[in-house]
Motif scaffolding. Structure first.
Motif, PDB file in Angstrom:
ATOM      1  N   VAL A 424      99.869  62.663  61.036  1.00  0.00           N
ATOM      2  CA  VAL A 424      98.706  62.641  61.932  1.00  0.00           C
ATOM      3  C   VAL A 424      97.832  63.824  61.572  1.00  0.00           C
ATOM      4  CG1 VAL A 424      99.937  61.549  63.860  1.00  0.00           C
ATOM      5  CG2 VAL A 424      99.891  64.032  63.677  1.00  0.00           C
ATOM      6  N   GLN A 426      95.512  66.927  63.274  1.00  0.00           N
ATOM      7  CA  GLN A 426      95.172  67.652  64.489  1.00  0.00           C
ATOM      8  C   GLN A 426      93.698  67.442  64.807  1.00  0.00           C
ATOM      9  OE1 GLN A 426      96.510  71.560  63.213  1.00  0.00           O
ATOM     10  NE2 GLN A 426      98.159  71.475  64.716  1.00  0.00           N
ATOM     11  N   ASN A 429      91.556  61.897  63.960  1.00  0.00           N
ATOM     12  CA  ASN A 429      91.590  61.437  62.582  1.00  0.00           C
ATOM     13  C   ASN A 429      90.290  61.699  61.832  1.00  0.00           C
ATOM     14  OD1 ASN A 429      94.206  60.411  62.786  1.00  0.00           O
ATOM     15  ND2 ASN A 429      93.470  58.517  63.746  1.00  0.00           N
ATOM     16  N   VAL A 444     101.243  66.442  68.342  1.00  0.00           N
ATOM     17  CA  VAL A 444      99.973  65.723  68.335  1.00  0.00           C
ATOM     18  C   VAL A 444     100.167  64.258  68.711  1.00  0.00           C
ATOM     19  CG1 VAL A 444      97.964  65.103  66.919  1.00  0.00           C
ATOM     20  CG2 VAL A 444      99.142  67.290  66.554  1.00  0.00           C
ATOM     21  N   GLU A 445     101.212  63.660  68.163  1.00  0.00           N
ATOM     22  CA  GLU A 445     101.487  62.249  68.405  1.00  0.00           C
ATOM     23  C   GLU A 445     102.995  62.043  68.564  1.00  0.00           C
ATOM     24  OE1 GLU A 445     101.454  59.054  69.631  1.00  0.00           O
ATOM     25  OE2 GLU A 445      99.389  59.467  68.993  1.00  0.00           O
ATOM     26  N   SER A 447     104.791  59.638  69.305  1.00  0.00           N
ATOM     27  CA  SER A 447     105.354  58.371  68.821  1.00  0.00           C
ATOM     28  C   SER A 447     105.857  58.473  67.389  1.00  0.00           C
ATOM     29  CB  SER A 447     104.303  57.261  68.908  1.00  0.00           C
ATOM     30  OG  SER A 447     103.215  57.520  68.032  1.00  0.00           O
ATOM     31  N   THR A 448     105.472  59.530  66.666  1.00  0.00           N
ATOM     32  CA  THR A 448     105.966  59.670  65.291  1.00  0.00           C
ATOM     33  C   THR A 448     107.459  59.974  65.239  1.00  0.00           C
ATOM     34  OG1 THR A 448     105.417  62.031  65.250  1.00  0.00           O
ATOM     35  CG2 THR A 448     103.727  60.490  64.485  1.00  0.00           C
TER      36      THR A 448
END
Length: 717
Positions: A424, A426, A429, A444-445, A447-448
């Motif tokens: 991802v 920061q 995108n 940041v995400e 779900s990763t």
């Protein structure tokens, strides 16, 4: 007239050279090995079957050499090695070739490189030293068994047979030289003096091999048990016992019949007792190997002078026993690769499945014996010694070329590596966002960190994971074996005023990449003190073979003394799980060591142990590239396997000592994903890849700052 030699054929065996009871003893040896490898709990010490084989081999080959020396007055080295080539190489090379094919077809690419090395070493009869080195390497302790591991026994035998005939040739030479000198002085007394001198020299040659090897075996089995199992020097005495029986065969054949028969039954009882009573916890080989080896020698002695079909020989000479003994060499070679392949394909073998595999291995073993081994030995083309040696050398070189091609095959079958995977960015995108991955991507995400069957790419590749490890190994400061010096590596800002020391086993080395990155961004000097399989403990612990590891205790005390003298600003300690030698909880030893550091007025914090998946992650990933969920491990299970419970218990016993726990960034979901934020998390079954460890640096820095443990400011801050 050739000189008289010790041993050879006894008076009761001059007309009969075939010993059916020895064939039956071979059946016992291979039988306990097969049951052991099938996982039958009745024979936890079934590995002693190879020791029985060593004694049989030492006896038979020495007997043949002494017979040749007695009949011809010399030993033809070319003839001896040609006979070994005709007998050993056909089956050995075909099994190596088939195992190479099966490995490519069924085993993960992550293992091809090491299998290629093992094929080369097996072809040239040196693979036991490769396995000894692997046993000394703690990072390979969690690796799956090699399909070629059983070739170590052939390597030991053939190394023995490089040395042993040469010693006998030397004995014959010096006996003749001494006889010639006496002949010039005393005329006709030369021949009997020559025979007596040869006897003394041959006995001396056996003892030169047997006694030092026995002493070294006892020593190394105590100090470094992993390599001790495989190295030639700890096993020579077992072949030497067989050789000694051959040397004294004439005298031993004269034993009273009743005594000899009782000796045979006692010998069989010793072999069976070792197979039943020994286990993985037994210090082996060392002195423990004397029970099955002396038992085997007793059986051989019992059957001398035509007594091979009486006493214990009645059992050993049963037709099924003799038949299995006849196919035992091929059976030993074929069964193990099939067990390893089946174990991988089935995700572990049950006892019934293991028994089924070893029973099925009789088919290729018998086919190999009848279609390859026996025809090759009768083949007229290879009867000249030079031709047999040439054919053998060509076969060995051919297999070495096959082994050498494995790294190329591995690279050809491996997808192109992704040097930098952007999980991802920061700030979204858009352009200008910094690329983050691994543990940093979770912030940041989140779900990763979820398990996905297919990812866009990850680094390092499964094939490269084993090499993606903490730099302390390459830098040579990770202490191994029985060494106990307080040896440190220095990283970060070397001349900084603020010093952090990280101390512990290989799980402490896990954190060095993260701490190095942290230290380079702050004015911090990082010192790493680590030793394989050794927590910082005030009590001795047990090794993975359940033997007392005093050198770990000595190393820990040396490190504590060094830290008390050098006085770093912060000491971080961590460890995996172990058993204390005293039977007390591991936490007792951990707390004792931590108190010593605190009493030296040092600031100490615990890095809670990393989650422990318990399966070899790169192997699993390589076998399930489109189904990575197959390699996910339940978080509760991963957290329960390591040293966290002992660490928490020790923390409860030491008031006010802080701890840092980043498990949620290593296993962020209910199931621990093998890939988090585009980075492969583990390099094996329990060690982080250096790539993933580095991505933990920001979170580790934040956690240490929150505890007020870092006194240095960021560089330029």
């Amino acid at each position: 007239m050739p000189p008289a030699v010790p041993g050879g054929t006894t008076s009761g065996e001059k007309k009969k050279t075939f010993r059916a009871d020895i064939q039956g003893l071979r059946a016992v040896a291979v039988g306990v090995v097969l049951l052991y490898h099938a996982g039958v709990p009745l024979v936890p010490g079934g590995y002693i079957g190879v020791d029985v084989f060593f004694v049989i081999s030492g006896f038979l080959i020495t007997g043949l050499l002494l017979k040749e020396l007695g009949e011809n007055g010399r030993i033809s080295l070319a003839g001896f090695y040609a006979r070994r080539a005709r007998r050993i190489l056909p089956a050995g090379l075909i099994v190596l070739a088939v195992t190479a094919l099966l490995s490519v077809l069924f085993l993960p690419r992550t293992r091809w490189d090491e299998i290629g090395v093992q094929i080369i070493a097996s072809a040239f009869n040196g693979v036991n030293w490769v396995f000894a080195a692997s046993e000394a390497d703690y990072l390979q302790a969690g690796a799956a068994a090699s399909p070629l591991q059983h070739f170590w026994t052939l390597a030991v035998e053939e190394q023995f047979y490089i040395v042993w005939p040469l010693l006998l040739v030397a004995a014959a030479f010096f006996a003749r030289a001494g006889g010639a000198r006496r002949g010039r002085r005393g005329g006709r007394r030369a021949v009997p003096d020559d025979g007596r001198r040869l006897r003394v020299l041959v006995i001396s040659a056996v003892l030169i091999i047997l006694l030092p090897s026995l002493a070294y075996s006892v020593h190394l089995t105590t100090t470094d048990p992993g390599p001790a199992y495989f190295v030639t020097t700890t096993r020579l005495y077992e072949l030497g016992i067989g050789a000694l029986v051959a040397v004294f065969a004439t005298q031993l054949a004269r034993l009273n019949r009743t005594v000899a028969l009782a000796l045979g039954w006692a010998g069989l009882a010793a072999v069976v007792a070792a197979a039943v009573l020994y286990s993985a916890d037994t210090a082996f080989p060392g002195a423990a190997a004397l029970l099955p080896t002396l038992g085997s020698a007793a059986i051989i002695v019992s059957g001398m002078a035509g007594r091979d079909r009486t006493g214990v020989g009645r059992l050993l000479c049963l037709r099924p026993m003799v038949w299995v003994g006849g196919v035992s060499y091929s059976l030993y070679l074929w069964h193990w690769p099939l067990v390893v392949i089946a174990d991988h394909l089935m995700g572990g073998l049950t006892v019934p499945a293991g028994l089924a595999v070893v029973v099925l291995s009789f088919l290729p073993a018998y086919a190999s014996l009848k279609c390859i081994e026996q025809p090759f030995m009768r083949w007229r083309f290879v009867q000249p010694s030079v031709t047999a040696l040439q054919v053998g050398a060509i076969g060995m070189l051919s297999l070495a070329i096959v082994g050498g091609s494995f790294p190329l095959l591995m690279r050809a079958a491996t997808p192109a590596p992704v040097p930098a995977v952007t999980a991802v960015q920061q700030g979204g995108n858009g352009a200008g966002g910094a690329s983050v991955y691994g543990a940093e991507a979770l912030a940041v995400e989140p779900s990763t960190g979820l398990v996905e069957n297919v990812t866009a790419g990850y680094t390092p590749s499964a094939v490269d994971a084993a090499a993606d490890q903490s730099r302390v190994y390459a830098d040579g400061c990770h202490v191994t074996g029985s060494a106990s010096a307080a040896q440190a590596c220095v990283y970060g800002t070397v001349d900084a005023e603020f010093t952090v020391a990280v101390v512990g086993d290989s799980h402490a080395a896990n954190w060095v990449p993260a701490l190095t990155r942290l230290s380079e961004g702050r004015q911090i000097r990082l010192e790493s003190y680590s030793k394989s399989s050794c927590p910082l403990s005030a009590e001795a612990i047990l090794t993975d073979r359940h033997r007392v590891s005093e050198h770990c205790l000595h190393w820990g005390q040396n490190v504590i003394e060094e830290l008390a003298a050098s006085r770093p600003d912060l000491v971080l300690v961590t460890n995996a799980q172990y058993r204390a030698a005293s039977g007390a909880p591991l936490a007792t030893g951990l707390a004792g060591a931590w108190r010593q550091l605190l009493e030296a007025d040092l600031t100490v914090a615990v890095l809670m142990d990393t989650p422990y998946p318990g399966i070899h992650i790169p192997d699993c990933v390589a076998s399930n590239e489109d189904a990575l969920a197959e390699c996910a491990v339940a978080r509760d299970e991963a957290l329960s396997l390591g040293g966290r419970a002992a660490q928490q218990e020790a923390l409860d016993a030491v008031d006010g000592m802080p701890s840092i726990d980043l498990a949620a960034l290593i296993c962020p979901a209910e199931a621990c994903s093998p890939v988090v934020g585009g980075v492969l998390v583990y390099s094996d079954s329990n060690h982080l890849t250096a790539s993933y460890s580095e991505t933990l640096a920001p979170a580790l820095e934040q956690a240490l700052d929150e505890e007020g443990l870092l006194g240095a400011e960021p560089a330029g801050g």
